[in-house]
Design a protein around this motif. Structure first.
Motif: not given
Length: 201
Positions: A55, A59-60, A63, A149-150, A152
């Motif tokens: 994470y 990018k958090r 997300i 990253l994906r 979610s």
């Protein structure tokens, strides 16, 4: 592979759980959290490396925001279905929900660092050092980074969305029944026992 499946499920549950505090204006971190000094420093270090890799800080926010948005779409589809014949009422409710979610995301963003470190602490309690090392190795691979990253995005997948909306449609009558019962019982209770000022007022 069993360990990976366990970890994947834990990640999915975490993301789903974040949606609830975000939608209910979660309170500040509770003082009842387990003391961090009881953690194994070696395990905690590896766990924090997993979080940092899986994470990335930049990018958090996206997300968490994407996870909330995906669940909100499904909630709207289910909960506002009864207003489809009244565009004015539907517009009013959607505007209020949008405003609330916007404010909730702002609050959530301020808690993300603490949530991420708490997640690392949870990993250090849940997994052995050998397991954490294995998970760290996975997180360092392109497939591992893509998974984190994906993860979610699964919430927006058509298959998951359809299944989740069906679940929520069946659950709504139970929620409505519980809400009505709580309102009825609290109204009767406070009629006899006037509410006291909260400690935070």
């Amino acid at each position: 592979m069993t360990l990976f499946k366990t970890f994947a499920m834990a990640g999915s549950v975490m993301l789903s759980a974040i949606v609830v505090p975000a939608a209910t204006a979660a309170e500040p971190a509770a003082s009842t959290a387990p003391p961090s000094d009881a953690l194994d420093p070696a395990k905690l270090e590896v766990a924090r490396q997993i979080i940092a890799t899986g994470y990335p800080v930049d990018k958090r926010e996206a997300i968490f925001s994407n996870a909330i948005d995906a669940m909100l779409v499904q909630m709207r589809s289910t909960m506002l279905s009864s207003l489809k014949n009244d565009p004015g009422a539907e517009k009013l409710v959607n505007a209020k929900v949008d405003s609330f979610i916007g404010e909730s995301k702002t609050i959530l963003n301020g808690h993300i660092p603490a949530l991420m470190d708490a997640m690392a602490q949870a990993y250090s309690r849940e997994f052995s050092l050998a397991e954490l090392t294995e998970l760290k190795a996975f997180a360092d691979t392109p497939a591992g980074q893509h998974f984190f990253l994906r993860n979610s995005a699964v919430l927006s997948d058509p298959s998951f969305r359809a299944a989740n909306e069906a679940y929520m449609r069946e659950l709504m009558p139970t929620i409505d029944k519980m809400r009505d019962a709580i309102v009825r019982d609290l109204t009767a209770y406070f009629a006899k026992n006037p509410p006291k000022p909260s400690s935070g007022s």
